[in-house]
Design an enzyme around this catalytic site. Structure first.
Site, PDB file in Angstrom:
ATOM      1  N   SER A 139       0.835  -1.202   0.000  1.00 51.09           N
ATOM      2  CA  SER A 139       0.000   0.000   0.000  1.00 51.09           C
ATOM      3  C   SER A 139       0.867   1.249   0.000  1.00 51.09           C
ATOM      4  O   SER A 139       1.981   1.238   0.551  1.00 51.09           O
ATOM      5  CB  SER A 139      -0.849  -0.030   1.274  1.00 51.09           C
ATOM      6  OG  SER A 139      -1.423   1.214   1.522  1.00 51.09           O
ATOM      7  N   TYR A 189      -2.375  -1.103  11.089  1.00 49.17           N
ATOM      8  CA  TYR A 189      -2.612  -1.685   9.753  1.00 49.17           C
ATOM      9  C   TYR A 189      -1.446  -1.341   8.822  1.00 49.17           C
ATOM     10  O   TYR A 189      -0.851  -2.212   8.182  1.00 49.17           O
ATOM     11  CB  TYR A 189      -3.931  -1.174   9.149  1.00 49.17           C
ATOM     12  CG  TYR A 189      -3.987  -1.452   7.668  1.00 49.17           C
ATOM     13  CD1 TYR A 189      -4.188  -2.742   7.187  1.00 49.17           C
ATOM     14  CD2 TYR A 189      -3.760  -0.432   6.724  1.00 49.17           C
ATOM     15  CE1 TYR A 189      -4.173  -3.019   5.826  1.00 49.17           C
ATOM     16  CE2 TYR A 189      -3.753  -0.692   5.366  1.00 49.17           C
ATOM     17  CZ  TYR A 189      -3.960  -1.988   4.921  1.00 49.17           C
ATOM     18  OH  TYR A 189      -3.940  -2.253   3.567  1.00 49.17           O
ATOM     19  N   LYS A 246       1.801  -3.594   6.810  1.00 51.32           N
ATOM     20  CA  LYS A 246       2.226  -3.586   5.393  1.00 51.32           C
ATOM     21  C   LYS A 246       3.737  -3.350   5.298  1.00 51.32           C
ATOM     22  O   LYS A 246       4.435  -4.024   4.548  1.00 51.32           O
ATOM     23  CB  LYS A 246       1.469  -2.507   4.606  1.00 51.32           C
ATOM     24  CG  LYS A 246       0.005  -2.820   4.398  1.00 51.32           C
ATOM     25  CD  LYS A 246      -0.222  -3.963   3.419  1.00 51.32           C
ATOM     26  CE  LYS A 246      -1.572  -4.583   3.566  1.00 51.32           C
ATOM     27  NZ  LYS A 246      -1.791  -5.847   2.901  1.00 51.32           N
TER      28      LYS A 246
END
Ligand code: NAD
Ligand code: WQD
Length: 344
Positions: A125, A150, A154
């Site tokens: 991302s 979150y 990544k």
């Protein structure tokens, strides 16, 4: 290399990617625990593609199902979408996020190693760039630690995959950094299904247009942008899906470790997106300017040149088409799932 394991393939990006893969005659095996998706999407993928997919309901944390798949399906490459993805939930439930996203990925990679499957495409991302100082962001832009668990998962998974490659150069690892995926399949049959009230911009706007929510809160109008509202690089999910097919072609060349931005290179402000959606839905969308959302950045858009040069990929669809397709999904495919109507 024709047999692809798609983890999280019933989800938003996974389902669109599966259709692109089936169109290119890949054999797709999906592993999904349906924690954030609906099994009826599997039927719709099969209807849209006219092909069957092999589906395993199960978890990437479960070795018995991974062993069964790798023993039985002759997998060449894994496209790994399965993860939790809500920024807000990750702040409230960091352990669940670290367990599912990090332990799940490590478990999957260990299973791949056991069965000598060393090709993987990973859903990363733009969040790994944090608040980049210079726009657009290229793959060379220095990474910053994301502000939420979150985003951190990544960044950590990118590092884990990089270390795996460093330890054994016979792996082929493609890290795809998505910008802001929106839109839906042109049929309106599959699309994004946020749980409860959406956090992301376009699903929220769409619910306002549908009359399910009264207005959209615009988080801040004092950023240094065209109209003061946040600017992002929205990318049509079908463009994103086709990027995965191009990444597979790269893996087939035995590419080693590669990293690509998947974005359009264009930024749109919140107010510009609201306007485009009003046009697509032919409805007025009420909004209120409120405080900035904590952790937000002003502007983020991609330099997508590397993907064009090395993958021969570039985004085709514009913001108007993203809104039209999202709205069609809202009015047809999503509505029929919620109302349990048989649409196809
Ligand atoms: P999604 O929630 O729609 O799809 C993820 C799928 O994975 C779901 O079907 C869910 O049921 C499944 N899943 C989750 N945990 C699992 C587990 N432990 N075992 C098996 N299946 C599991 O999300 P999406 O928008 O399609 O995102 C796909 C990937 O892309 C994710 O890794 C996400 O972090 C990443 N990503 C998404 C965005 C975005 O804005 N949508 C942006 C950048 C990156
Ligand atoms: C877009 C713009 C908001 C909602 C997030 C994650 C990122 C990711 C994609 C996964 C911003 C504004 C939003 C609202 C608003 N995916 N906005 N009112 O924040 O760019 O990215 O989703 O990896 O990690 O951080 O996307 O859609 O939430 O916001 O004004 O109700 O819309 O401030 O400018 P974001 P978004």
């Amino acid at each position: 290399m024709r047999n692809i394991l798609v983890t999280g393939g019933i989800g938003y990006i996974g389902s669109h990617t599966t259709i692109e893969l089936l169109e290119k005659d890949y054999n797709v095996v999906i592993l999904d625990n349906l924690s954030n998706s609906d099994i009826r999407i599997k039927d719709r993928i099969e209807i849209l593609s006219g092909k069957k997919i092999k589906f395993y309901e199960g978890d990437i944390l479960d070795n018995s199902i991974l062993n069964k798949i790798f023993e039985g399906e002759n997998i060449d490459t894994v496209i790994h979408f399965a993860a939790y993805k809500s920024v807000g939930d990750s702040v409230k439930m960091p352990l669940e996020y670290y367990n599912n996203n990090i332990n799940g990925t490590v478990n999957l990679l260990r299973a791949m190693k056991r069965y000598d499957v060393k090709n993987i495409i990973f859903s990363s991302s733009a969040t790994v760039y944090g608040e980049a100082k210079v726009m657009p962001v290229s793959e060379k832009t220095p990474l910053m630690t994301p502000t939420n668990p979150y985003g951190k998962t990544k960044s950590m998974m990118e590092e884990i995959l990089t270390d795996v490659y460093k330890s054994d150069n016979s792996w082929n690892v493609v890290l795809l950094r998505y910008f802001n995926p929106v839109g839906a399949h042109k049929s309106g049959l599959i699309g994004e299904m946020p749980n409860g009230i959406p956090n992301n911009l376009m699903p929220y706007i769409s619910k306002v247009a549908a009359g399910e929510l009264e207005y959209i809160s615009v988080f801040g109008d004092d950023y240094k942008t065209i109209d003061g509202t946040g600017v992002r690089d929205y990318i049509h999910v079908v463009d994103l899906a086709s990027g995965h097919v191009k990444a597979l072609n790269k893996i087939e060349e035995k590419c080693g470790l590669k990293i690509y931005n998947l974005g359009t290179g264009n930024g749109y402000s919140v107010l510009q997106v609201i306007k485009a959606f009003e046009k697509a839905a032919n409805k007025k969308i009420n909004y209120k300017i409120v405080e900035r959302r904590s952790g937000d950045i002003g502007t983020c858009y991609a330099d997508p040149k590397l993907a064009k040069e090395e993958l021969g990929w570039e985004a085709k669809y514009e913001i108007d088409k993203m809104c039209e397709d999202f709205w069609r999904w809202q009015c047809t495919g999503l509505k029929s799932l919620i109302e349990d109507e048989v649409l196809v």
